[in-house]
Write a protein that holds these residues in place. Sequence first.
Motif, mmCIF file in Angstrom:
data_model
loop_
_atom_site.group_PDB
_atom_site.id
_atom_site.type_symbol
_atom_site.label_atom_id
_atom_site.label_comp_id
_atom_site.label_asym_id
_atom_site.label_seq_id
_atom_site.Cartn_x
_atom_site.Cartn_y
_atom_site.Cartn_z
ATOM 1 N N VAL A 101 -1.857 -17.732 -2.361
ATOM 2 C CA VAL A 101 -2.620 -17.107 -1.279
ATOM 3 C C VAL A 101 -2.128 -17.712 0.024
ATOM 4 O O VAL A 101 -2.180 -18.936 0.195
ATOM 5 C CB VAL A 101 -4.137 -17.354 -1.433
ATOM 6 C CG1 VAL A 101 -4.905 -16.726 -0.270
ATOM 7 C CG2 VAL A 101 -4.638 -16.812 -2.767
ATOM 8 N N ASN A 119 -10.789 -11.333 6.670
ATOM 9 C CA ASN A 119 -12.046 -11.957 7.093
ATOM 10 C C ASN A 119 -12.853 -10.915 7.859
ATOM 11 O O ASN A 119 -12.997 -10.980 9.079
ATOM 12 C CB ASN A 119 -11.765 -13.182 7.958
ATOM 13 C CG ASN A 119 -13.025 -13.944 8.311
ATOM 14 O OD1 ASN A 119 -14.069 -13.790 7.667
ATOM 15 N ND2 ASN A 119 -12.945 -14.770 9.350
ATOM 16 N N LEU A 126 -9.450 -19.563 6.361
ATOM 17 C CA LEU A 126 -8.823 -19.649 5.045
ATOM 18 C C LEU A 126 -9.416 -20.809 4.243
ATOM 19 O O LEU A 126 -9.612 -20.699 3.025
ATOM 20 C CB LEU A 126 -7.306 -19.806 5.187
ATOM 21 C CG LEU A 126 -6.494 -19.827 3.883
ATOM 22 C CD1 LEU A 126 -6.852 -18.657 2.980
ATOM 23 C CD2 LEU A 126 -5.000 -19.837 4.182
ATOM 24 N N LEU A 149 -12.526 -19.662 2.760
ATOM 25 C CA LEU A 149 -12.247 -18.895 1.541
ATOM 26 C C LEU A 149 -11.974 -19.825 0.369
ATOM 27 O O LEU A 149 -12.452 -19.591 -0.755
ATOM 28 C CB LEU A 149 -11.059 -17.954 1.776
ATOM 29 C CG LEU A 149 -10.619 -17.135 0.560
ATOM 30 C CD1 LEU A 149 -11.717 -16.179 0.107
ATOM 31 C CD2 LEU A 149 -9.327 -16.364 0.862
ATOM 32 N N ASP A 186 -1.474 -17.257 4.530
ATOM 33 C CA ASP A 186 -1.765 -16.600 5.796
ATOM 34 C C ASP A 186 -0.724 -15.523 6.087
ATOM 35 O O ASP A 186 0.436 -15.623 5.669
ATOM 36 C CB ASP A 186 -1.766 -17.647 6.910
ATOM 37 C CG ASP A 186 -2.248 -17.103 8.237
ATOM 38 O OD1 ASP A 186 -3.443 -17.207 8.530
ATOM 39 O OD2 ASP A 186 -1.413 -16.543 8.999
ATOM 40 N N THR A 230 -1.894 -11.893 0.610
ATOM 41 C CA THR A 230 -1.810 -12.143 2.044
ATOM 42 C C THR A 230 -3.209 -12.193 2.635
ATOM 43 O O THR A 230 -4.010 -11.278 2.427
ATOM 44 C CB THR A 230 -0.994 -11.047 2.751
ATOM 45 O OG1 THR A 230 0.374 -11.144 2.340
ATOM 46 C CG2 THR A 230 -1.051 -11.201 4.266
ATOM 47 N N PHE A 231 -3.488 -13.263 3.370
ATOM 48 C CA PHE A 231 -4.793 -13.451 4.002
ATOM 49 C C PHE A 231 -4.691 -13.172 5.495
ATOM 50 O O PHE A 231 -3.809 -13.681 6.180
ATOM 51 C CB PHE A 231 -5.288 -14.883 3.788
ATOM 52 C CG PHE A 231 -6.547 -15.207 4.552
ATOM 53 C CD1 PHE A 231 -7.770 -14.748 4.105
ATOM 54 C CD2 PHE A 231 -6.497 -15.966 5.717
ATOM 55 C CE1 PHE A 231 -8.936 -15.040 4.811
ATOM 56 C CE2 PHE A 231 -7.650 -16.264 6.422
ATOM 57 C CZ PHE A 231 -8.875 -15.797 5.972
ATOM 58 N N SER A 232 -5.613 -12.342 5.996
ATOM 59 C CA SER A 232 -5.704 -12.070 7.426
ATOM 60 C C SER A 232 -6.935 -12.745 7.992
ATOM 61 O O SER A 232 -8.058 -12.414 7.618
ATOM 62 C CB SER A 232 -5.777 -10.558 7.695
ATOM 63 O OG SER A 232 -6.074 -10.316 9.064
ATOM 64 N N SER A 233 -6.726 -13.712 8.897
ATOM 65 C CA SER A 233 -7.856 -14.335 9.574
ATOM 66 C C SER A 233 -8.470 -13.380 10.579
ATOM 67 O O SER A 233 -9.579 -13.612 11.069
ATOM 68 C CB SER A 233 -7.418 -15.625 10.273
ATOM 69 O OG SER A 233 -6.365 -15.365 11.189
ATOM 70 N N VAL A 275 -6.398 -9.915 1.735
ATOM 71 C CA VAL A 275 -7.761 -10.377 1.955
ATOM 72 C C VAL A 275 -7.987 -10.461 3.456
ATOM 73 O O VAL A 275 -7.165 -11.031 4.180
ATOM 74 C CB VAL A 275 -8.010 -11.762 1.314
ATOM 75 C CG1 VAL A 275 -9.430 -12.231 1.596
ATOM 76 C CG2 VAL A 275 -7.746 -11.717 -0.177
#
Length: 476
Positions: free
Chosen positions: A134, A236, A36, A39, A136, A155-158, A234
């Motif tokens: 933004v 990765n 993140l 990003l 996790d 929402t961010f997906s690692s 989003v």
Amino acid sequence: MDDASPRSRASSGSHGNEKPRVLVVPYPAQGHMLPLLDLVALLAARGLALTVAVTPGNIPLLAPLLASCPPSSVATVTLPFPSSASELLPAGCGENTKDLPGHLFRPFMAALAALREPLLAWCKAQRHRVTAVVSDMFTGWTQPLAAELSVPHVTFSSSGAHYLAVSHSLWRCLPRRRCLDDADEVVSFPDVPGSPSFPWHHLSWLFRMYAAGDEVSDAIRQFFLWNLESSCFVANSFMAIEAAYVERPLPDLMEKKVFAVGPLSDAVGRCTDRGGKPAVAPASMAAWLDAFGDGSVLYVSFGTQQALSPEQAALLADALARSSVPFVWAARSGTAVPEGFEAATAPRGVVIRGWAPQVEILRHRAVGWFLTHCGWNSVLEAVASGVAMLTWPMSADQFTNAWLLAETGVAVAVAEGADAMPDAGQMAKAIASAIGNGGTSARERAVELGRRTAAAVAEGGSSYRDLEELVRILAQ
């Protein structure tokens, strides 16, 4: 400002609030935070102003980001670790999962939700408003915060888009076992592209421990349900490995865009590890590897949080000894490497105790295969390096990652499960076959996937284009 108040800091002094900012809320685990923050660096380089919210114990992880970003583009807001966490966690347990025993991960995740109110108060007090949030995927409690501010939530997906789809399907549908004693009972996902199926024990342990009415369980489920209300997602990841899951990621949410912007470490141009000082110098490791032919060396690592038992370490050492294959084994601190093993294999093997320069090792021409636990960051590093994988998934998203790699044709399974005790002879044969002619086709596919990875993050590539579109959304 009293000690209970959030503290703001700009990366270059007092100019952190000069223009509207995107609020970024990481989950304090290194495998989540580092992608993140990559990003954040990419968004800052494209002209966005961002503020990263952390607790004091996680400030050191931000130092490389703050040093590398354009002046005043990235600020921090430091929130005191919630005092209410004492109801769920023992005192002094730490502020990052690297400091926690596994049984505290779930209450830790739930306890962080207490940061929402002080963070909301900080947002409302800013002279220049927050324009988007933004966060996790493990901090879904930020979605109602964004809703109260009337700004988009991302929402961010690692992990990858496949795991994003499977995990959210689990929490939405709550599948249950018919037989509580059958850990192999198959759970199907007809609403996920390809309709994958997994045995119960391969599902996320966060979900498998769910109990309706339990405070921690219900809080975690709500985080994932809140994620489903996000404006977009989003991941990765990149199209060449996960096109189906990027194009139609979540059940009944086809209108929600998934931006596949990875591998983020490659996109940001980070070609070295950020885990601390390596136990062996990259140059020394490269010099040792130079003596071996292309693709002839096996790299072995199970990450920083997955510990092999003494019995498993002995089994792995036996397999490596029997295989006669050159290897580099990055053994997590505390791993019980059998006495005499290193001396017996010294001409063709190296054991690294502690942090290994993994990226540099994987990118060396001599390394052709990687025996891995299938953590997503390790997977992406191998894929970007054009290295095929022998998989031993143990927990979390690792089983679904291993499934995806097998579907892609760049991996061969050798074991599964944190308590697995595979046959050393069979593992030795699998290693020898992979390094030999038996692994040629998988290695060729891995090399080609590595080329496509580089193309994805290059200007005009799929990840580059998705990043540009995400910037346009966040800049509105």
